[in-house]
Design a protein around this motif. Structure first.
Motif, PDB file in Angstrom:
ATOM      1  N   THR A  33       0.951  -1.334   0.069  1.00 36.56           N
ATOM      2  CA  THR A  33      -0.004   0.186   0.072  1.00 36.56           C
ATOM      3  C   THR A  33       1.007   1.135   0.035  1.00 36.56           C
ATOM      4  N   VAL A  34       0.389   2.076  -0.665  1.00 38.63           N
ATOM      5  CA  VAL A  34       1.143   3.553  -0.578  1.00 38.63           C
ATOM      6  C   VAL A  34       0.233   4.651  -0.175  1.00 38.63           C
ATOM      7  N   THR A  35       0.603   5.268   1.251  1.00 37.35           N
ATOM      8  CA  THR A  35      -0.308   5.745   1.698  1.00 37.35           C
ATOM      9  C   THR A  35       0.615   7.069   2.106  1.00 37.35           C
ATOM     10  N   ARG A  36      -0.234   8.223   2.521  1.00 38.06           N
ATOM     11  CA  ARG A  36       0.513   9.210   3.257  1.00 38.06           C
ATOM     12  C   ARG A  36       1.057   9.049   4.778  1.00 38.06           C
ATOM     13  N   GLY A  37       0.295   8.109   5.139  1.00 37.50           N
ATOM     14  CA  GLY A  37       0.701   7.809   6.709  1.00 37.50           C
ATOM     15  C   GLY A  37      -0.252   8.712   7.649  1.00 37.50           C
ATOM     16  N   GLU A  38      -1.351   9.146   7.093  1.00 34.61           N
ATOM     17  CA  GLU A  38      -2.094  10.069   8.061  1.00 34.61           C
ATOM     18  C   GLU A  38      -3.178   9.305   8.978  1.00 34.61           C
ATOM     19  N   HIS A  39      -3.274   8.023   8.704  1.00 36.92           N
ATOM     20  CA  HIS A  39      -4.058   7.136   9.381  1.00 36.92           C
ATOM     21  C   HIS A  39      -3.293   6.045   9.645  1.00 36.92           C
ATOM     22  N   ALA A  40      -3.858   5.332  10.862  1.00 38.20           N
ATOM     23  CA  ALA A  40      -3.435   4.183  11.427  1.00 38.20           C
ATOM     24  C   ALA A  40      -3.264   2.933  10.204  1.00 38.20           C
ATOM     25  N   ASP A  41      -2.185   2.076  10.134  1.00 39.30           N
ATOM     26  CA  ASP A  41      -2.187   1.085   9.478  1.00 39.30           C
ATOM     27  C   ASP A  41      -2.664  -0.392   9.843  1.00 39.30           C
ATOM     28  N   PRO A  42      -3.724  -0.877   9.506  1.00 42.10           N
ATOM     29  CA  PRO A  42      -4.255  -2.013  10.039  1.00 42.10           C
ATOM     30  C   PRO A  42      -3.525  -3.065   9.831  1.00 42.10           C
ATOM     31  N   PHE A  43      -2.598  -2.947   8.909  1.00 46.40           N
ATOM     32  CA  PHE A  43      -1.718  -4.120   8.455  1.00 46.40           C
ATOM     33  C   PHE A  43      -0.351  -3.920   8.707  1.00 46.40           C
ATOM     34  N   ALA A  44      -0.096  -3.441   9.789  1.00 47.72           N
ATOM     35  CA  ALA A  44       1.408  -2.919   9.990  1.00 47.72           C
ATOM     36  C   ALA A  44       2.255  -4.026  10.410  1.00 47.72           C
ATOM     37  N   ASP A  45       1.477  -5.117  11.045  1.00 45.81           N
ATOM     38  CA  ASP A  45       2.209  -6.351  11.444  1.00 45.81           C
ATOM     39  C   ASP A  45       1.803  -7.580  10.559  1.00 45.81           C
ATOM     40  N   ARG A  46       1.086  -7.411   9.610  1.00 49.60           N
ATOM     41  CA  ARG A  46       0.546  -8.548   8.686  1.00 49.60           C
ATOM     42  C   ARG A  46       1.637  -8.984   7.676  1.00 49.60           C
ATOM     43  N   ALA A  47       1.804 -10.356   7.632  1.00 49.30           N
ATOM     44  CA  ALA A  47       2.512 -10.925   6.653  1.00 49.30           C
ATOM     45  C   ALA A  47       2.007 -10.659   5.393  1.00 49.30           C
ATOM     46  N   GLY A  48       2.782 -10.387   4.310  1.00 47.79           N
ATOM     47  CA  GLY A  48       2.271 -10.529   2.992  1.00 47.79           C
ATOM     48  C   GLY A  48       1.971  -9.043   2.649  1.00 47.79           C
ATOM     49  N   VAL A  49       1.856  -8.105   3.745  1.00 52.41           N
ATOM     50  CA  VAL A  49       1.693  -6.781   3.322  1.00 52.41           C
ATOM     51  C   VAL A  49       2.419  -5.609   3.855  1.00 52.41           C
ATOM     52  N   THR A  50       2.884  -4.692   2.845  1.00 50.07           N
ATOM     53  CA  THR A  50       4.065  -3.720   2.896  1.00 50.07           C
ATOM     54  C   THR A  50       3.443  -2.512   2.858  1.00 50.07           C
ATOM     55  N   ASN A  51       3.745  -1.471   3.583  1.00 47.99           N
ATOM     56  CA  ASN A  51       3.332  -0.340   3.402  1.00 47.99           C
ATOM     57  C   ASN A  51       4.793   0.872   2.970  1.00 47.99           C
ATOM     58  N   ARG A  52       4.400   1.608   1.990  1.00 47.63           N
ATOM     59  CA  ARG A  52       5.266   2.693   1.754  1.00 47.63           C
ATOM     60  C   ARG A  52       4.665   3.910   1.704  1.00 47.63           C
ATOM     61  N   THR A  53       5.429   4.944   2.368  1.00 48.24           N
ATOM     62  CA  THR A  53       4.786   6.169   2.537  1.00 48.24           C
ATOM     63  C   THR A  53       5.031   7.032   1.362  1.00 48.24           C
ATOM     64  N   GLY A  54       3.844   7.623   0.877  1.00 44.54           N
ATOM     65  CA  GLY A  54       4.279   8.470  -0.127  1.00 44.54           C
ATOM     66  C   GLY A  54       2.833   9.199  -0.925  1.00 44.54           C
ATOM     67  N   ASP A  55       3.023  10.100  -1.377  1.00 44.75           N
ATOM     68  CA  ASP A  55       1.945  11.165  -1.786  1.00 44.75           C
ATOM     69  C   ASP A  55       1.396  10.743  -3.183  1.00 44.75           C
ATOM     70  N   ARG A  56       0.420  10.346  -3.374  1.00 39.81           N
ATOM     71  CA  ARG A  56       0.012  10.048  -4.980  1.00 39.81           C
ATOM     72  C   ARG A  56      -0.113  11.119  -5.846  1.00 39.81           C
ATOM     73  N   THR A  57      -0.146  12.340  -5.502  1.00 37.91           N
ATOM     74  CA  THR A  57       0.164  13.498  -6.252  1.00 37.91           C
ATOM     75  C   THR A  57       1.501  13.909  -6.746  1.00 37.91           C
ATOM     76  N   VAL A  58       2.530  12.983  -6.011  1.00 39.89           N
ATOM     77  CA  VAL A  58       3.817  13.548  -6.471  1.00 39.89           C
ATOM     78  C   VAL A  58       4.390  12.157  -7.432  1.00 39.89           C
ATOM     79  N   ARG A  59       4.557  12.312  -8.674  1.00 46.16           N
ATOM     80  CA  ARG A  59       4.937  11.550  -9.608  1.00 46.16           C
ATOM     81  C   ARG A  59       6.324  10.515  -9.203  1.00 46.16           C
ATOM     82  N   GLU A  60       7.205  11.149  -8.376  1.00 46.99           N
ATOM     83  CA  GLU A  60       8.276  10.493  -8.101  1.00 46.99           C
ATOM     84  C   GLU A  60       8.042   9.482  -6.830  1.00 46.99           C
ATOM     85  N   HIS A  61       7.138   9.668  -6.185  1.00 47.42           N
ATOM     86  CA  HIS A  61       6.774   8.530  -5.094  1.00 47.42           C
ATOM     87  C   HIS A  61       6.120   7.442  -5.851  1.00 47.42           C
ATOM     88  N   LEU A  62       5.064   7.497  -6.930  1.00 44.04           N
ATOM     89  CA  LEU A  62       4.864   6.507  -7.474  1.00 44.04           C
ATOM     90  C   LEU A  62       5.627   5.701  -8.339  1.00 44.04           C
TER      91      LEU A  62
END
Length: 334
Positions: A33-62
């Motif tokens: 998942t690519v999110t800005r990190g403004e909300h709690a991540d329900p999958f923080a400790d879930r196997a098979g799920v990775t979170n990347r901090t990023g802003d979808r309005t910034v092309r370089e982040h995508l």
């Protein structure tokens, strides 16, 4: 059929995305998942799920997320502006791209609204970058056109148009308003005759629809997502009451009777003065089915009660509701 096993979600940690992560995990995907990190991540400790901090309005982040994940499938939950979707379909041109659109993209009028027949809202250039309710439908329509344009250019891009989504973890609390009323009170005020029809979709069914379209959808196509069986506002209350093992009496009030207390019918979540229904055959043709309303509403109602959901902040005060009900009772006694 090609085999896909890596998914990248733009958004994905709140309501629709949260359930879609589960659906993709169950199907054997690794999910990022690519999110800005403004909300709690329900999958923080879930196997098979990775979170990347990023802003979808910034092309370089995508681009950074794309290069790190090399996804087979991209699901875009948070594209609110056409330019964002044009950017995303370019960045993810080598993936199967599914855009989460909305039934609001349609110009109202057709009953039901059909993907390949009902006209979409026009969108003026000055509407593309604003964030108001009036431009929401036009912006979603233009985002869909961006998806279609990308498909014409060779991208495996598709759109899914859900109607009102309800289910556990719904932060809008629109359906939760009615759950709270039924759970707490014997009588519930309902605008009109209770026959208001707003097509809805259970969030877990929508998650499965997104997975299905990602794997089997046709590039350049849009797919409506809504319950195969629509039901009225009154029927909603009955289903909620059944799910909570209680009883409820809807008290109907006309527009005139509500106006006497300075209440508009639009103050009630899910109320529509005209039917808002979509055809669901196109998605069903891919093999999609929806959960029976009695089951989905019961599950949603129990989850909302457990979570303490009471409705949107701007909801009608119970004191006002009781005043209208009392006035209607007095009229009946005269």
């Amino acid at each position: 059929m090609p085999s896909y096993d890596t998914a990248l979600f733009v958004g994905g940690t709140r309501f629709i995305g949260r359930h879609t992560v589960e659906a993709f995990l169950d199907a054997g995907y690794d999910v990022t998942t690519v999110t800005r990190g403004e909300h709690a991540d329900p999958f923080a400790d879930r196997a098979g799920v990775t979170n990347r901090t990023g802003d979808r309005t910034v092309r370089e982040h995508l681009e950074a997320a794309r290069d790190a994940v090399d996804p087979d499938v991209v699901v875009d939950f948070v594209g609110l502006h056409p330019g964002e979707v044009r950017e995303a379909t370019d960045v993810f041109a080598d993936a199967r791209y599914v855009y989460v659109s909305s039934g609001s993209a349609y110009l109202s009028g057709d009953v039901p609204m059909r993907e390949d027949e009902t006209e979409l809202h026009p969108c003026e250039p000055e509407q593309e970058d604003v964030d108001d309710a009036e431009s929401y439908g036009p912006r979603k329509a233009e985002c869909d056109r961006a998806v279609f344009a990308a498909a014409e250019a060779g991208v495996d891009a598709m759109a899914v148009r859900p109607m009102l989504v309800q289910g556990p973890h719904d932060y809008t609390e629109r359906f939760g308003y009615w759950v709270d009323r039924v759970a707490e009170h014997d009588e519930v005020l309902v605008p009109g005759d209770g026959g208001s029809l707003l097509h809805r979709v259970y969030v877990e069914d929508l998650a499965r629809a997104l997975l299905l379209v990602a794997e089997e959808g046709e590039p350049g196509e849009a797919y409506n997502a809504a319950d195969r069986s629509a039901y009225s506002l009154d029927r909603s209350l009955e289903l909620i009451a059944d799910g909570l093992d209680t009883d409820v009496t809807p008290v109907h009030a006309s527009e005139r009777e509500l106006a006497a207390h300075d209440v508009e019918p639009s103050a009630f979540p899910l109320y529509m003065p005209e039917p808002m229904l979509v055809s669901t055959g196109k998605l069903a043709a891919l093999g999609w089915e929806s959960t029976p309303p009695a089951e989905s509403v019961a599950e949603t109602a129990r989850a909302h009660v457990e979570a303490g959901v009471t409705g949107p902040e701007e909801s009608l005060e119970r004191e006002t509701e009781e005043a209208v009900i009392a006035a209607l009772r007095d009229e009946d006694d005269e």
